[in-house]
Design a protein around this motif. Structure first.
Motif, PDB file in Angstrom:
ATOM      1  N   ASN A   1       0.826  -1.215   0.000  1.00  0.00           N
ATOM      2  CA  ASN A   1       0.000   0.000   0.000  1.00  0.00           C
ATOM      3  C   ASN A   1       0.858   1.262   0.000  1.00  0.00           C
ATOM      4  O   ASN A   1       0.521   2.239  -0.663  1.00  0.00           O
ATOM      5  CB  ASN A   1      -0.949   0.013   1.206  1.00  0.00           C
ATOM      6  N   THR A   2       1.951   1.245   0.753  1.00  0.00           N
ATOM      7  CA  THR A   2       2.863   2.395   0.746  1.00  0.00           C
ATOM      8  C   THR A   2       3.425   2.609  -0.656  1.00  0.00           C
ATOM      9  O   THR A   2       3.487   3.746  -1.144  1.00  0.00           O
ATOM     10  CB  THR A   2       4.024   2.174   1.752  1.00  0.00           C
ATOM     11  N   ILE A   3       3.819   1.512  -1.306  1.00  0.00           N
ATOM     12  CA  ILE A   3       4.347   1.616  -2.675  1.00  0.00           C
ATOM     13  C   ILE A   3       3.289   2.238  -3.592  1.00  0.00           C
ATOM     14  O   ILE A   3       3.590   3.135  -4.384  1.00  0.00           O
ATOM     15  CB  ILE A   3       4.791   0.229  -3.196  1.00  0.00           C
ATOM     16  N   LYS A   4       2.039   1.801  -3.438  1.00  0.00           N
ATOM     17  CA  LYS A   4       0.955   2.345  -4.273  1.00  0.00           C
ATOM     18  C   LYS A   4       0.762   3.837  -4.023  1.00  0.00           C
ATOM     19  O   LYS A   4       0.554   4.621  -4.945  1.00  0.00           O
ATOM     20  CB  LYS A   4      -0.357   1.610  -3.985  1.00  0.00           C
ATOM     21  N   ARG A   5       0.823   4.221  -2.740  1.00  0.00           N
ATOM     22  CA  ARG A   5       0.631   5.638  -2.394  1.00  0.00           C
ATOM     23  C   ARG A   5       1.768   6.491  -2.943  1.00  0.00           C
ATOM     24  O   ARG A   5       1.544   7.572  -3.477  1.00  0.00           O
ATOM     25  CB  ARG A   5       0.523   5.817  -0.884  1.00  0.00           C
ATOM     26  N   VAL A   6       2.995   5.993  -2.824  1.00  0.00           N
ATOM     27  CA  VAL A   6       4.141   6.745  -3.355  1.00  0.00           C
ATOM     28  C   VAL A   6       4.011   6.854  -4.870  1.00  0.00           C
ATOM     29  O   VAL A   6       4.239   7.917  -5.463  1.00  0.00           O
ATOM     30  CB  VAL A   6       5.480   6.069  -2.962  1.00  0.00           C
ATOM     31  N   HIS A   7       3.598   5.759  -5.492  1.00  0.00           N
ATOM     32  CA  HIS A   7       3.389   5.771  -6.947  1.00  0.00           C
ATOM     33  C   HIS A   7       2.376   6.855  -7.335  1.00  0.00           C
ATOM     34  O   HIS A   7       2.582   7.600  -8.286  1.00  0.00           O
ATOM     35  CB  HIS A   7       2.903   4.398  -7.396  1.00  0.00           C
ATOM     36  N   ARG A   8       1.276   6.931  -6.584  1.00  0.00           N
ATOM     37  CA  ARG A   8       0.201   7.876  -6.895  1.00  0.00           C
ATOM     38  C   ARG A   8       0.608   9.324  -6.638  1.00  0.00           C
ATOM     39  O   ARG A   8       0.316  10.207  -7.422  1.00  0.00           O
ATOM     40  CB  ARG A   8      -1.012   7.532  -6.021  1.00  0.00           C
ATOM     41  N   ASN A   9       1.305   9.561  -5.524  1.00  0.00           N
ATOM     42  CA  ASN A   9       1.498  10.941  -5.073  1.00  0.00           C
ATOM     43  C   ASN A   9       2.878  11.539  -5.325  1.00  0.00           C
ATOM     44  O   ASN A   9       3.014  12.751  -5.432  1.00  0.00           O
ATOM     45  CB  ASN A   9       1.215  11.050  -3.566  1.00  0.00           C
ATOM     46  N   ILE A  10       3.900  10.704  -5.365  1.00  0.00           N
ATOM     47  CA  ILE A  10       5.262  11.265  -5.406  1.00  0.00           C
ATOM     48  C   ILE A  10       6.050  10.805  -6.625  1.00  0.00           C
ATOM     49  O   ILE A  10       6.810  11.566  -7.203  1.00  0.00           O
ATOM     50  CB  ILE A  10       6.076  10.865  -4.141  1.00  0.00           C
ATOM     51  N   ASN A  11       5.886   9.539  -7.012  1.00  0.00           N
ATOM     52  CA  ASN A  11       6.814   8.964  -7.992  1.00  0.00           C
ATOM     53  C   ASN A  11       6.082   7.975  -8.890  1.00  0.00           C
ATOM     54  O   ASN A  11       5.967   6.795  -8.576  1.00  0.00           O
ATOM     55  CB  ASN A  11       7.966   8.274  -7.227  1.00  0.00           C
ATOM     56  N   GLU A  12       5.636   8.455 -10.036  1.00  0.00           N
ATOM     57  CA  GLU A  12       4.844   7.586 -10.917  1.00  0.00           C
ATOM     58  C   GLU A  12       5.700   6.523 -11.615  1.00  0.00           C
ATOM     59  O   GLU A  12       5.168   5.602 -12.225  1.00  0.00           O
ATOM     60  CB  GLU A  12       4.068   8.421 -11.946  1.00  0.00           C
ATOM     61  N   ASP A  13       7.023   6.645 -11.516  1.00  0.00           N
ATOM     62  CA  ASP A  13       7.913   5.626 -12.108  1.00  0.00           C
ATOM     63  C   ASP A  13       8.003   4.363 -11.259  1.00  0.00           C
ATOM     64  O   ASP A  13       8.530   3.340 -11.690  1.00  0.00           O
ATOM     65  CB  ASP A  13       9.347   6.170 -12.245  1.00  0.00           C
ATOM     66  N   LEU A  14       7.539   4.458 -10.011  1.00  0.00           N
ATOM     67  CA  LEU A  14       7.772   3.365  -9.057  1.00  0.00           C
ATOM     68  C   LEU A  14       6.865   2.169  -9.310  1.00  0.00           C
ATOM     69  O   LEU A  14       5.664   2.311  -9.483  1.00  0.00           O
ATOM     70  CB  LEU A  14       7.525   3.872  -7.625  1.00  0.00           C
ATOM     71  N   SER A  15       7.458   0.984  -9.331  1.00  0.00           N
ATOM     72  CA  SER A  15       6.626  -0.214  -9.365  1.00  0.00           C
ATOM     73  C   SER A  15       7.189  -1.289  -8.433  1.00  0.00           C
ATOM     74  O   SER A  15       8.367  -1.265  -8.076  1.00  0.00           O
ATOM     75  CB  SER A  15       6.488  -0.749 -10.793  1.00  0.00           C
TER      76      SER A  15
END
Ligand code: ATP
Ligand code: MG
Length: 266
Positions: A172-186
């Motif tokens: 969930n943290t990874i998803k939140r970071v993806h959404r709000n801070i870093n769209e490159d993150l998977s």
């Protein structure tokens, strides 16, 4: 056909993360770095943990450092100034020691506090094929800096009964970071570590992971191997300390699997 070579594309950045303690994050970070080096890849290993285990395990004395990741995060040094070569491992290290725990507090009042590491990596990304970030066992501002800077997260885990507990917090943290801070993150994948095939329960949990997460589970499995545990006391990656050991060979295979995954990302 893909014409890009590893030397023209900026580094791919991976966090090795799991907020559970002692699951093999640092062992994975050090040995994946050394494993990728044996495949001829240029690697920077960033020690994002005030414990400094990735620093020490790479043969670098954390008590005698001129500058560290802490100085980089607060803007007092560049990565080029603070990095140290791990001659043993064949890769560079951005080292850390206890001073890094102060960064949590210093960063709070800084603008773009969760993007400091990303900005610093940007300046050296063309010099490496891989940047690996060894995260602390927390979901703190430090870990957030790691996730904000990364393309992917590698989650090492033991195949135990409680292994899945807490995994959803991280995902969930990874998803939140993806959404709000870093769209490159998977979320790149789960790495089964300290595996003992004689334990029925471990086989069951391993099979459960495969059926639940599919190709998000890495093919390589890292066995429980005492040589990997001994290596840090010699300041060597296990891959270098005893290259023929089962643990070292598994991490070299994992390096090859990561090289393939990254090529598929292009
Ligand atoms: P922390 O959360 O404190 O940062 P960590 O997740 O980084 O811990 P490690 O320090 O890598 O975990 O590993 C914990 C312990 O398990 C260490 O003593 C390490 O040597 C040992 N260990 C890790 N992987 C293996 C393995 N495959 N076989 C045997 N021992 C291992
Ligand atoms: Mg660690």
């Amino acid at each position: 056909m893909n014409t890009k070579t590893s030397s023209t594309r900026p580094a791919r950045v991976f966090c090795i993360a799991n907020q559970k303690g002692g699951v093999g994050k640092t062992t994975t970070a050090i040995n994946l770095a050394a494993g990728l080096a044996t495949h001829g890849r240029r690697v920077l290993l960033i020690d994002l943990d005030p414990q400094g285990n990735a620093t020490m395990g790479s043969g670098i004395d954390k008590s005698t450092l001129q500058s560290t990741l802490y100085d980089v995060l607060i803007g007092d040094a560049s990565i080029e100034q603070a990095r140290v070569r791990s001659d043993a491992g064949g890769y560079d290290v951005l080292p850390a020691n206890r001073e890094l725990s102060g960064a949590e507090i210093d960063l709070v009042n800084m603008e773009a506090r969760e993007r400091q590491l990303k900005a610093a990596i940007g300046a050296v990304a063309s010099q490496y094929d891989f940047v690996l970030i060894d995260c602390p066992p927390t979901l703190s501002l430090l870990t957030l800096n790691g996730l904000a800077a990364a393309h992917g997260v590698i989650i090492p885990m033991q195949c135990e009964y409680f292994a899945l507990e807490g995994l959803s917090d991280l995902v969930n943290t990874i998803k939140r970071v993806h959404r709000n801070i870093n769209e490159d993150l998977s979320f790149i994948g789960l790495l089964r570590v300290m595996f003992d095939p004689r334990m029925t329960l471990q086989q069951q949990v391993s099979a459960q992971l495969e059926s639940h997460f599919g190709d998000k589970v890495f093919t390589t499995v890292i066995p429980r191997n005492v040589r990997l545990a001994e290596a840090p006391s010699y300041g060597l990656p296990g891959v270098v300390y005893d290259k023929a050991s089962r643990g070292a060979q598994a991490y070299i295979s994992f390096g090859a699997e990561m090289v393939k995954r990254v090529e598929a990302m292009d």
